[in-house]
Design an enzyme around this catalytic site. Structure first.
Site, PDB file in Angstrom:
ATOM      1  N   CYS A 138     -44.498 -50.731 -57.433  1.00 34.06           N
ATOM      2  CA  CYS A 138     -43.973 -52.105 -57.390  1.00 34.06           C
ATOM      3  C   CYS A 138     -42.802 -52.244 -56.424  1.00 34.06           C
ATOM      4  O   CYS A 138     -42.535 -53.324 -55.918  1.00 34.06           O
ATOM      5  CB  CYS A 138     -43.428 -52.546 -58.749  1.00 34.06           C
ATOM      6  SG  CYS A 138     -44.529 -52.403 -60.119  1.00 34.06           S
TER       7      CYS A 138
ATOM      8  N   ARG B 231     -39.353 -66.418 -60.035  1.00 32.87           N
ATOM      9  CA  ARG B 231     -39.548 -65.591 -58.830  1.00 32.87           C
ATOM     10  C   ARG B 231     -39.931 -66.416 -57.601  1.00 32.87           C
ATOM     11  O   ARG B 231     -40.061 -65.860 -56.506  1.00 32.87           O
ATOM     12  CB  ARG B 231     -40.617 -64.497 -59.095  1.00 32.87           C
ATOM     13  CG  ARG B 231     -40.178 -63.482 -60.166  1.00 32.87           C
ATOM     14  CD  ARG B 231     -40.990 -62.193 -60.103  1.00 32.87           C
ATOM     15  NE  ARG B 231     -40.749 -61.457 -58.861  1.00 32.87           N
ATOM     16  CZ  ARG B 231     -41.375 -60.330 -58.527  1.00 32.87           C
ATOM     17  NH1 ARG B 231     -42.268 -59.806 -59.342  1.00 32.87           N
ATOM     18  NH2 ARG B 231     -41.107 -59.713 -57.387  1.00 32.87           N
TER      19      ARG B 231
ATOM     20  N   ASP C 109     -51.411 -53.358 -60.344  1.00 35.11           N
ATOM     21  CA  ASP C 109     -50.835 -52.070 -59.927  1.00 35.11           C
ATOM     22  C   ASP C 109     -50.089 -51.345 -61.052  1.00 35.11           C
ATOM     23  O   ASP C 109     -49.556 -50.260 -60.846  1.00 35.11           O
ATOM     24  CB  ASP C 109     -49.955 -52.223 -58.666  1.00 35.11           C
ATOM     25  CG  ASP C 109     -48.662 -52.976 -58.913  1.00 35.11           C
ATOM     26  OD1 ASP C 109     -48.391 -53.402 -60.058  1.00 35.11           O
ATOM     27  OD2 ASP C 109     -47.895 -53.147 -57.932  1.00 35.11           O
TER      28      ASP C 109
ATOM     29  N   HIS D 163     -49.844 -56.746 -64.150  1.00 36.15           N
ATOM     30  CA  HIS D 163     -50.212 -56.714 -62.724  1.00 36.15           C
ATOM     31  C   HIS D 163     -51.215 -55.568 -62.559  1.00 36.15           C
ATOM     32  O   HIS D 163     -51.077 -54.518 -63.205  1.00 36.15           O
ATOM     33  CB  HIS D 163     -49.007 -56.376 -61.824  1.00 36.15           C
ATOM     34  CG  HIS D 163     -48.153 -57.535 -61.433  1.00 36.15           C
ATOM     35  ND1 HIS D 163     -46.777 -57.443 -61.357  1.00 36.15           N
ATOM     36  CD2 HIS D 163     -48.465 -58.807 -61.060  1.00 36.15           C
ATOM     37  CE1 HIS D 163     -46.281 -58.609 -60.955  1.00 36.15           C
ATOM     38  NE2 HIS D 163     -47.283 -59.460 -60.775  1.00 36.15           N
TER      39      HIS D 163
ATOM     40  N   ASN E   9     -42.237 -60.719 -68.659  1.00 35.49           N
ATOM     41  CA  ASN E   9     -43.262 -59.749 -69.076  1.00 35.49           C
ATOM     42  C   ASN E   9     -42.701 -58.978 -70.279  1.00 35.49           C
ATOM     43  O   ASN E   9     -41.480 -58.974 -70.492  1.00 35.49           O
ATOM     44  CB  ASN E   9     -43.675 -58.844 -67.906  1.00 35.49           C
ATOM     45  CG  ASN E   9     -42.588 -57.857 -67.517  1.00 35.49           C
ATOM     46  OD1 ASN E   9     -42.081 -57.099 -68.341  1.00 35.49           O
ATOM     47  ND2 ASN E   9     -42.202 -57.864 -66.249  1.00 35.49           N
TER      48      ASN E   9
END
Ligand code: ARG
Length: 283
Positions: A266, A92, A172, A170, A24
Site C-alpha cells: 500500500c 481521501r 492488495d 482492497h 476501514n
C-alpha cells in the site's frame, strides 16, 4: 542474491501520517493512537530495503491528507497512462489533486473515471504477472462498473473479483501477483465466484493460499521487485514457499501503518508497468 531491477516505486513520506478517521476496520480504536516517529522509522526501513534493489521516487506529503502515504491508491499505471483514483470516502478525495499533479509532471497521460464510479487505483487494480490481464477487486471501495471502463481505456482484459471480508477491503490486502505468474492470496477474502475465477486463470502450482494468520499480518500486501519480496511479516511456511519459487523475502515491521489498514504494498506505487512485460506466459 541481490539483483538490481529496473523498477521505480512512488512513495510519500509519513510526515503528516496519522489515523485521523475510520474508513476501514483496522482504523477502529486507533484514532490518535499512532506514533509518528515510529511510523517514520518503519517507512525509512522500507525505503532503504527497496532502494537496495530498485528506485524509489518520493512525492511531497501534505497536511490534511494523512492517508496519502498509501500511494498504491493514487491511480493505476499502464505504459504512459494512469487512471486517476476517484476515492470512495470523502476523507481521501483531496488526495486526487496531489496525485494528478505528480503524474502529469512526470509526463503521464492522466485519465479519469466517469463521475459516480469510485476507483482506488493499484489498491484494487492489480496486473497479473503471467498473462496480459488486470484483476479488479470490488465490493468495498472500487465499483464493479470500473471493470468495463478500464478494459476500454487501457485495452486490457479485466477480471473482476468480489471482495467478501471487510478486513480485506482492497484487493492488495489479500492478493499479490508475483513476477513469473505466481500468486499469493487469501481465498476466504473472496466470494465463491471470485475464487473460481482465480483458480481458472492461475495454475495450481503457481498459486499459494496463505493462512488467516499470514493474511492478518498483511503478508499478501507485499512489494515484489524482480525476485525480491518485501513484506511486514510472513510465517516460516510462507517464507519457505516463496524461497522454493526463487524469491528472497525481507520482513520489515510496518505495524504503525497497519493501524490505518495498510502495509508494504500500500505504501508504494509501481510506476513502470510496460505492457510488453505483461504479455506471454511468464517465465
Ligand atoms: N486508511 C487507508 C484507507 O482505508 C489505507 C489504505 C491502504 N491502501 C491499500 N492499497 N490497501 O483507505
Amino acid at each position: 542474491m541481490t539483483t538490481i531491477t529496473q523498477d521505480t516505486f512512488l512513495m510519500c513520506a509519513p510526515e503528516h501520517f496519522e489515523v485521523a478517521y475510520i474508513i476501514n476496520p483496522w482504523m477502529e480504536g486507533n484514532v490518535a493512537h499512532g506514533d509518528r516517529l515510529t511510523a517514520q522509522g518503519q517507512w525509512q526501513e522500507l525505503v532503504h530495503a527497496l532502494r537496495s534493489v530498485a528506485r524509489v521516487d518520493c512525492m511531497p506529503s501534505a497536511a490534511g491528507v494523512p492517508d496519502m502515504v498509501f500511494t498504491a491508491n493514487g491511480g493505476l499505471v499502464l505504459d504512459d497512462k494512469v487512471i486517476l483514483s476517484a476515492f470512495k470516502h470523502v476523507e481521501r478525495q483531496a488526495e486526487e489533486a496531489h496525485f494528478a499533479a505528480w503524474f502529469a509532471a512526470r509526463g503521464l497521460q492522466v485519465l479519469r473515471m466517469p463521475a459516480g464510479l469510485p476507483f482506488e487505483g493499484a489498491g484494487d487494480a492489480l496486473l497479473d504477472r503471467g498473462s496480459e490481464l488486470l484483476w479488479l477487486g470490488h465490493g468495498h471501495r472500487s465499483d464493479i462498473g470500473c471493470a468495463a471502463v478500464i478494459a476500454d481505456m487501457l485495452e486490457i482484459e479485466v477480471q473482476p473479483l468480489k471482495l467478501a471480508d471487510p478486513r480485506f477491503y482492497h484487493l492488495d490486502t489479500c492478493f499479490c501477483p508475483l513476477q513469473g505468474g505466481y500468486l499469493l492470496y487469501y481465498p476466504s477474502a473472496f466470494d465463491a465466484a471470485a475464487q473460481e475465477r482465480i483458480a481458472a486463470r492461475v495454475p495450481a502450482h503457481k498459486r499459494y493460499a496463505v493462512t488467516q494468520q499470514d493474511a492478518l499480518s498483511f503478508a499478501c500486501n507485499a512489494v515484489n521487485s524482480g525476485k525480491h519480496v518485501f513484506l511486514n511479516q510472513a510465517s516460516p511456511a510462507l517464507c519457505a514457499q516463496l524461497e522454493r519459487w526463487g524469491y528472497t523475502v525481507q520482513q520489515i515491521a510496518l505495524t504503525e501503518f497497519m493501524k490505518a489498514g495498510g502495509a508494504a504494498k500500500c505504501l508504494t506505487l509501481k510506476m513502470n508497468e510496460p505492457r510488453t512485460l505483461h504479455s506471454g506466459s511468464g517465465h
